[in-house]
Motif scaffolding. Sequence first.
Motif, PDB file in Angstrom:
ATOM      1  N   THR A 126       6.161   8.749  -6.821  1.00 26.28           N
ATOM      2  CA  THR A 126       5.614   9.746  -5.906  1.00 26.28           C
ATOM      3  C   THR A 126       6.530  10.955  -5.716  1.00 26.28           C
ATOM      4  O   THR A 126       6.333  11.726  -4.782  1.00 26.28           O
ATOM      5  N   VAL A 161       5.229   0.302  -8.683  1.00 27.31           N
ATOM      6  CA  VAL A 161       5.014   1.223  -7.566  1.00 27.31           C
ATOM      7  C   VAL A 161       4.761   2.609  -8.145  1.00 27.31           C
ATOM      8  O   VAL A 161       5.167   2.911  -9.271  1.00 27.31           O
ATOM      9  N   SER A 196       0.839  -1.179   0.000  1.00 21.11           N
ATOM     10  CA  SER A 196       0.000   0.000   0.000  1.00 21.11           C
ATOM     11  C   SER A 196       0.881   1.237   0.000  1.00 21.11           C
ATOM     12  O   SER A 196       1.834   1.333   0.770  1.00 21.11           O
ATOM     13  N   SER A 197       0.549   2.202  -0.861  1.00 21.18           N
ATOM     14  CA  SER A 197       1.307   3.440  -0.937  1.00 21.18           C
ATOM     15  C   SER A 197       0.420   4.605  -0.555  1.00 21.18           C
ATOM     16  O   SER A 197      -0.795   4.562  -0.725  1.00 21.18           O
ATOM     17  N   SER A 198       1.061   5.651  -0.054  1.00 23.17           N
ATOM     18  CA  SER A 198       0.329   6.846   0.336  1.00 23.17           C
ATOM     19  C   SER A 198       0.676   8.006  -0.580  1.00 23.17           C
ATOM     20  O   SER A 198       1.793   8.099  -1.080  1.00 23.17           O
TER      21      SER A 198
END
Length: 75
Positions: A72, A69, A2-4
Amino acid sequence: MSSSCPICQQPLTHAENGFDCLHCNRHFNPIALCPDCHRPLQVLKACGAVDYFCQHGDGLISKKRIEFVPDTQVV
C-alpha cells in the motif's frame, strides 16, 4: 486480516493477482510476509517453482504458511 486503501480508506478486496479497491479502482500488488517475524520474504524462482526464503533467520517458509498483504505504499 482486513486492509484499507491508502487513498480512499475503503476496504480492499482480495483478487487473484493482488488486492483491489473497488471504490477508487486501484490495484495493489501482494507482498509475501514471513508468518513468524512478519518481514518481507525473498522470492526464489527456479525451474518453474516458486519458493520463499526469510533472510531474518527463519529460512525456507512453506507456501501454506505465507501471509500475503497489499503493498500500500503510494508512490
